[in-house]
Design a protein around this motif. Sequence first.
Motif, PDB file in Angstrom:
ATOM      1  N   LEU A  73       0.773  -1.194   0.132  1.00  0.00           N
ATOM      2  CA  LEU A  73      -0.020  -0.062  -0.041  1.00  0.00           C
ATOM      3  C   LEU A  73       0.627   1.211   0.004  1.00  0.00           C
ATOM      4  O   LEU A  73       2.036   1.254   0.502  1.00  0.00           O
ATOM      5  CB  LEU A  73      -1.023   0.018   1.278  1.00  0.00           C
ATOM      6  CG  LEU A  73      -1.873  -1.267   1.487  1.00  0.00           C
ATOM      7  CD1 LEU A  73      -2.589  -0.849   3.008  1.00  0.00           C
ATOM      8  CD2 LEU A  73      -2.976  -1.082   0.407  1.00  0.00           C
ATOM      9  N   SER A  74       0.113   2.279  -0.621  1.00  0.00           N
ATOM     10  CA  SER A  74       1.124   3.604  -0.643  1.00  0.00           C
ATOM     11  C   SER A  74       0.895   4.160   0.814  1.00  0.00           C
ATOM     12  O   SER A  74      -0.054   3.725   1.802  1.00  0.00           O
ATOM     13  CB  SER A  74       0.449   4.659  -1.739  1.00  0.00           C
ATOM     14  OG  SER A  74      -0.879   4.935  -1.056  1.00  0.00           O
ATOM     15  N   THR A  75       1.655   4.975   1.108  1.00  0.00           N
ATOM     16  CA  THR A  75       1.564   5.800   2.535  1.00  0.00           C
ATOM     17  C   THR A  75       0.141   6.342   2.734  1.00  0.00           C
ATOM     18  O   THR A  75      -0.487   6.168   3.803  1.00  0.00           O
ATOM     19  CB  THR A  75       2.576   6.825   2.575  1.00  0.00           C
ATOM     20  OG1 THR A  75       4.081   6.467   2.630  1.00  0.00           O
ATOM     21  CG2 THR A  75       2.570   7.568   3.933  1.00  0.00           C
TER      22      THR A  75
ATOM     23  N   SER B 158      -8.357   5.390  -7.735  1.00  0.00           N
ATOM     24  CA  SER B 158      -7.974   4.055  -7.680  1.00  0.00           C
ATOM     25  C   SER B 158      -7.532   3.641  -6.383  1.00  0.00           C
ATOM     26  O   SER B 158      -7.679   2.207  -6.089  1.00  0.00           O
ATOM     27  CB  SER B 158      -7.002   3.745  -8.852  1.00  0.00           C
ATOM     28  OG  SER B 158      -6.015   4.247  -8.782  1.00  0.00           O
ATOM     29  N   GLU B 159      -6.735   4.245  -5.822  1.00  0.00           N
ATOM     30  CA  GLU B 159      -6.032   3.714  -4.581  1.00  0.00           C
ATOM     31  C   GLU B 159      -7.207   3.687  -3.212  1.00  0.00           C
ATOM     32  O   GLU B 159      -7.261   2.858  -2.402  1.00  0.00           O
ATOM     33  CB  GLU B 159      -5.086   4.830  -4.051  1.00  0.00           C
ATOM     34  CG  GLU B 159      -4.026   4.835  -4.637  1.00  0.00           C
ATOM     35  CD  GLU B 159      -2.708   5.609  -4.098  1.00  0.00           C
ATOM     36  OE1 GLU B 159      -3.057   6.348  -3.151  1.00  0.00           O
ATOM     37  OE2 GLU B 159      -1.421   5.292  -4.375  1.00  0.00           O
ATOM     38  N   GLN B 160      -8.068   4.616  -3.254  1.00  0.00           N
ATOM     39  CA  GLN B 160      -9.376   4.535  -2.280  1.00  0.00           C
ATOM     40  C   GLN B 160      -9.993   3.346  -2.769  1.00  0.00           C
ATOM     41  O   GLN B 160     -10.651   2.666  -1.670  1.00  0.00           O
ATOM     42  CB  GLN B 160     -10.177   6.026  -2.273  1.00  0.00           C
ATOM     43  CG  GLN B 160      -9.178   7.000  -1.471  1.00  0.00           C
ATOM     44  CD  GLN B 160     -10.097   8.517  -2.019  1.00  0.00           C
ATOM     45  OE1 GLN B 160     -10.877   8.487  -2.933  1.00  0.00           O
ATOM     46  NE2 GLN B 160      -9.923   9.284  -1.107  1.00  0.00           N
TER      47      GLN B 160
ATOM     48  N   ASN C 112      -5.199   5.866   5.484  1.00  0.00           N
ATOM     49  CA  ASN C 112      -6.666   5.662   5.435  1.00  0.00           C
ATOM     50  C   ASN C 112      -7.300   4.199   5.899  1.00  0.00           C
ATOM     51  O   ASN C 112      -8.118   4.536   6.738  1.00  0.00           O
ATOM     52  CB  ASN C 112      -7.224   5.705   3.860  1.00  0.00           C
ATOM     53  CG  ASN C 112      -7.060   7.153   3.110  1.00  0.00           C
ATOM     54  OD1 ASN C 112      -7.063   7.183   1.949  1.00  0.00           O
ATOM     55  ND2 ASN C 112      -6.957   8.278   3.996  1.00  0.00           N
ATOM     56  N   VAL C 113      -6.446   3.254   5.851  1.00  0.00           N
ATOM     57  CA  VAL C 113      -6.744   2.203   6.551  1.00  0.00           C
ATOM     58  C   VAL C 113      -6.779   2.343   7.923  1.00  0.00           C
ATOM     59  O   VAL C 113      -7.493   2.004   8.475  1.00  0.00           O
ATOM     60  CB  VAL C 113      -5.918   0.911   5.824  1.00  0.00           C
ATOM     61  CG1 VAL C 113      -6.311  -0.215   6.755  1.00  0.00           C
ATOM     62  CG2 VAL C 113      -6.212   0.499   4.570  1.00  0.00           C
TER      63      VAL C 113
END
Length: 81
Positions: A6-8, A63-65, A13-14
């Motif tokens: 995962l990105s930072t 796309s990350e969300q 967010n997680v």
Amino acid sequence: SGGIILSTEQKRNVLQLRYYQMTSRATIPEINRAIIAIFGGGYVVDPGDMSPLTVMLPSAPTSEQQFIFENFDVIPRPSTV
């Protein structure tokens, strides 16, 4: 080695969503406050029939969300849903 990378921002967010999931009563107003705090706006829609909540963001999720929503069960929800 097969793990999810995962990105930072995704990690942030997680962790934030998981924190709200663990510490709130998960009422609709509390979930809405969490969505606003984490994503800068939005709300959840409760269909009222025990089906999953719908998250409405002020713009289309990145796309990350979208990856987070599809792969992690971290959106706070009432305990009876």
